[in-house]
Design a protein around this motif. Structure first.
Motif, PDB file in Angstrom:
ATOM      1  N   ARG A  56       0.836  -1.208   0.000  1.00  0.00           N
ATOM      2  CA  ARG A  56       0.000   0.000   0.000  1.00  0.00           C
ATOM      3  C   ARG A  56       0.872   1.259   0.000  1.00  0.00           C
ATOM      4  NH1 ARG A  56      -5.182   1.085   0.651  1.00  0.00           N
ATOM      5  NH2 ARG A  56      -5.758   3.190   1.284  1.00  0.00           N
ATOM      6  N   ARG A  57       1.934   1.243   0.807  1.00  0.00           N
ATOM      7  CA  ARG A  57       2.832   2.406   0.837  1.00  0.00           C
ATOM      8  C   ARG A  57       3.474   2.637  -0.524  1.00  0.00           C
ATOM      9  NH1 ARG A  57       4.287   0.393   6.058  1.00  0.00           N
ATOM     10  NH2 ARG A  57       6.136  -0.599   5.157  1.00  0.00           N
ATOM     11  N   ARG A  58       3.830   1.562  -1.217  1.00  0.00           N
ATOM     12  CA  ARG A  58       4.466   1.710  -2.521  1.00  0.00           C
ATOM     13  C   ARG A  58       3.499   2.296  -3.532  1.00  0.00           C
ATOM     14  NH1 ARG A  58       7.990   3.620  -4.998  1.00  0.00           N
ATOM     15  NH2 ARG A  58       9.128   2.543  -6.648  1.00  0.00           N
ATOM     16  N   VAL A  59       2.275   1.792  -3.548  1.00  0.00           N
ATOM     17  CA  VAL A  59       1.267   2.336  -4.462  1.00  0.00           C
ATOM     18  C   VAL A  59       1.005   3.805  -4.135  1.00  0.00           C
ATOM     19  CG1 VAL A  59      -1.151   2.199  -5.183  1.00  0.00           C
ATOM     20  CG2 VAL A  59       0.191   0.104  -4.916  1.00  0.00           C
ATOM     21  N   GLU A  60       0.852   4.124  -2.849  1.00  0.00           N
ATOM     22  CA  GLU A  60       0.617   5.513  -2.457  1.00  0.00           C
ATOM     23  C   GLU A  60       1.812   6.387  -2.831  1.00  0.00           C
ATOM     24  OE1 GLU A  60      -0.376   5.468   1.689  1.00  0.00           O
ATOM     25  OE2 GLU A  60      -2.504   5.097   1.282  1.00  0.00           O
ATOM     26  N   GLY A  61       3.012   5.830  -2.746  1.00  0.00           N
ATOM     27  CA  GLY A  61       4.195   6.594  -3.123  1.00  0.00           C
ATOM     28  C   GLY A  61       4.179   6.989  -4.589  1.00  0.00           C
TER      29      GLY A  61
ATOM     30  N   VAL B 175       0.129  19.578  -6.950  1.00  0.00           N
ATOM     31  CA  VAL B 175      -1.067  19.472  -6.107  1.00  0.00           C
ATOM     32  C   VAL B 175      -0.719  19.840  -4.667  1.00  0.00           C
ATOM     33  CG1 VAL B 175      -2.780  17.875  -5.162  1.00  0.00           C
ATOM     34  CG2 VAL B 175      -2.119  17.735  -7.579  1.00  0.00           C
ATOM     35  N   GLU B 176      -1.521  20.710  -4.068  1.00  0.00           N
ATOM     36  CA  GLU B 176      -1.323  21.063  -2.661  1.00  0.00           C
ATOM     37  C   GLU B 176      -1.868  19.941  -1.779  1.00  0.00           C
ATOM     38  OE1 GLU B 176      -2.981  24.858  -1.783  1.00  0.00           O
ATOM     39  OE2 GLU B 176      -1.882  25.892  -3.379  1.00  0.00           O
ATOM     40  N   GLU B 177      -1.266  19.818  -0.591  1.00  0.00           N
ATOM     41  CA  GLU B 177      -1.659  18.762   0.338  1.00  0.00           C
ATOM     42  C   GLU B 177      -1.677  17.411  -0.375  1.00  0.00           C
ATOM     43  OE1 GLU B 177      -5.226  19.713   2.416  1.00  0.00           O
ATOM     44  OE2 GLU B 177      -4.510  21.664   3.102  1.00  0.00           O
ATOM     45  N   ALA B 178      -0.560  17.117  -1.051  1.00  0.00           N
ATOM     46  CA  ALA B 178      -0.484  15.928  -1.894  1.00  0.00           C
ATOM     47  C   ALA B 178      -0.660  14.642  -1.100  1.00  0.00           C
ATOM     48  CB  ALA B 178       0.851  15.902  -2.646  1.00  0.00           C
ATOM     49  N   GLN B 179      -0.217  14.633   0.154  1.00  0.00           N
ATOM     50  CA  GLN B 179      -0.330  13.397   0.932  1.00  0.00           C
ATOM     51  C   GLN B 179      -1.788  13.020   1.170  1.00  0.00           C
ATOM     52  OE1 GLN B 179       1.521  13.438   4.841  1.00  0.00           O
ATOM     53  NE2 GLN B 179       1.863  11.238   4.754  1.00  0.00           N
ATOM     54  N   MET B 180      -2.593  14.009   1.554  1.00  0.00           N
ATOM     55  CA  MET B 180      -4.011  13.735   1.771  1.00  0.00           C
ATOM     56  C   MET B 180      -4.706  13.396   0.452  1.00  0.00           C
ATOM     57  SD  MET B 180      -6.416  13.334   3.911  1.00  0.00           S
ATOM     58  CE  MET B 180      -5.679  14.011   5.404  1.00  0.00           C
ATOM     59  N   ALA B 181      -4.339  14.111  -0.611  1.00  0.00           N
ATOM     60  CA  ALA B 181      -4.917  13.824  -1.925  1.00  0.00           C
ATOM     61  C   ALA B 181      -4.561  12.406  -2.370  1.00  0.00           C
ATOM     62  CB  ALA B 181      -4.420  14.837  -2.951  1.00  0.00           C
ATOM     63  N   THR B 182      -3.344  11.989  -2.068  1.00  0.00           N
ATOM     64  CA  THR B 182      -2.908  10.634  -2.407  1.00  0.00           C
ATOM     65  C   THR B 182      -3.780   9.594  -1.733  1.00  0.00           C
ATOM     66  OG1 THR B 182      -0.611  11.272  -2.768  1.00  0.00           O
ATOM     67  CG2 THR B 182      -1.008   8.990  -2.120  1.00  0.00           C
ATOM     68  N   GLN B 183      -4.041   9.789  -0.454  1.00  0.00           N
ATOM     69  CA  GLN B 183      -4.882   8.838   0.261  1.00  0.00           C
ATOM     70  C   GLN B 183      -6.287   8.790  -0.324  1.00  0.00           C
ATOM     71  OE1 GLN B 183      -4.564   9.928   4.396  1.00  0.00           O
ATOM     72  NE2 GLN B 183      -2.370   9.548   4.459  1.00  0.00           N
TER      73      GLN B 183
ATOM     74  N   ALA C 128      -7.688   5.372  -2.103  1.00  0.00           N
ATOM     75  CA  ALA C 128      -8.900   4.758  -1.547  1.00  0.00           C
ATOM     76  C   ALA C 128     -10.017   4.730  -2.587  1.00  0.00           C
ATOM     77  CB  ALA C 128      -9.350   5.510  -0.303  1.00  0.00           C
ATOM     78  N   ALA C 129     -10.161   5.822  -3.334  1.00  0.00           N
ATOM     79  CA  ALA C 129     -11.212   5.881  -4.347  1.00  0.00           C
ATOM     80  C   ALA C 129     -10.976   4.841  -5.437  1.00  0.00           C
ATOM     81  CB  ALA C 129     -11.272   7.277  -4.952  1.00  0.00           C
ATOM     82  N   MET C 130      -9.729   4.683  -5.865  1.00  0.00           N
ATOM     83  CA  MET C 130      -9.443   3.723  -6.926  1.00  0.00           C
ATOM     84  C   MET C 130      -9.632   2.281  -6.444  1.00  0.00           C
ATOM     85  SD  MET C 130      -9.088   5.339  -9.661  1.00  0.00           S
ATOM     86  CE  MET C 130      -8.700   3.876 -10.633  1.00  0.00           C
ATOM     87  N   GLU C 131      -9.363   2.030  -5.185  1.00  0.00           N
ATOM     88  CA  GLU C 131      -9.652   0.697  -4.648  1.00  0.00           C
ATOM     89  C   GLU C 131     -11.154   0.415  -4.747  1.00  0.00           C
ATOM     90  OE1 GLU C 131      -8.042   0.745  -0.702  1.00  0.00           O
ATOM     91  OE2 GLU C 131      -6.032   0.184  -1.367  1.00  0.00           O
ATOM     92  N   GLY C 132     -11.949   1.423  -4.443  1.00  0.00           N
ATOM     93  CA  GLY C 132     -13.393   1.267  -4.567  1.00  0.00           C
ATOM     94  C   GLY C 132     -13.834   1.085  -6.009  1.00  0.00           C
ATOM     95  N   VAL C 133     -13.210   1.816  -6.909  1.00  0.00           N
ATOM     96  CA  VAL C 133     -13.539   1.698  -8.335  1.00  0.00           C
ATOM     97  C   VAL C 133     -13.225   0.290  -8.837  1.00  0.00           C
ATOM     98  CG1 VAL C 133     -12.917   2.486 -10.667  1.00  0.00           C
ATOM     99  CG2 VAL C 133     -13.282   4.149  -8.832  1.00  0.00           C
TER     100      VAL C 133
END
Length: 197
Positions: A133-138, A149-157, A161-166
């Motif tokens: 998960r960390r690698r994919v988020e990285g 993108v501002e606040e990239a860490q939160m946007a990454t999460q 998460a959205a793509m896992e749902g998709v």
């Protein structure tokens, strides 16, 4: 955590056991994952799986590491392209290629979702899933940071998460519609953070 090199070093028998375990979980959920069921799926003599993985926790952990290694392997090429300085739009296309590519292994995707539920109850399973998960988020964070993108860490999460749902939703659709669905919905999700792609 298994790396690509470590997974390549698995014995043919262990490879067969873990591939069979993946199919068992995809077909019957975690309740169906037993040593006996894996032996049957692999067409191995009864007791073969328990000879390698004595407890159910050992079996589940090994399966988690096996599936997580697949995810890590599949993002490495994307990481190289991002580091090579590809334009944002090209990298986003490759990210969508990555997510859509996981559809080609539906058993692994279903098993990953089942294991994610198990991880909420067993810290050992959560720990085995964490590196992938960390690698994919990285990778996703690299894309977003490069795009400013501002606040990239939160946007990454949010994107991850959205793509896992998709992906989970895609598996309930007819096979010939899944990839288009993932690409179209995925692009809408990513474009919420990178409007110019």
């Amino acid at each position: 955590m298994s790396t690509a090199t470590e997974r390549a070093a698995l014995s043919p028998r262990m490879q067969l056991i873990l591939e069979s375990a993946t199919r068992v979980v995809a077909a019957g959920g975690m309740r169906g994952l037993t040593h006996r069921a894996v032996d049957a799926e692999a067409h191995l003599p009864q007791g073969s799986t328990s000879g390698y993985l004595r407890t159910r926790l050992a079996l589940v952990t090994a399966l988690t590491e096996f599936i997580a290694a697949r995810l890590i392997d599949s993002v490495e090429a994307l990481a190289g392209e991002q580091l090579a300085g590809e334009p944002d739009a090209v990298v986003v296309d490759h990210a969508l290629d990555l997510f859509a590519g996981w559809l080609r292994e539906p058993d692994a995707l279903i098993a990953k979702a089942e294991l994610a539920q198990e991880a909420t109850r067993q810290p050992e399973i959560a720990a085995a899933m964490a590196p992938a998960r960390r690698r994919v988020e990285g990778i996703v964070e690299q894309i977003l940071v490069t795009a400013g993108v501002e606040e990239a860490q939160m946007a990454t999460q949010a994107v991850t998460a959205a793509m896992e749902g998709v992906l989970g939703s895609a598996l309930s659709r007819p096979v010939d519609e899944r990839e288009r669905y993932v690409r179209e919905v995925g692009r809408r999700i990513i474009s919420a953070f990178i409007p110019h792609v």
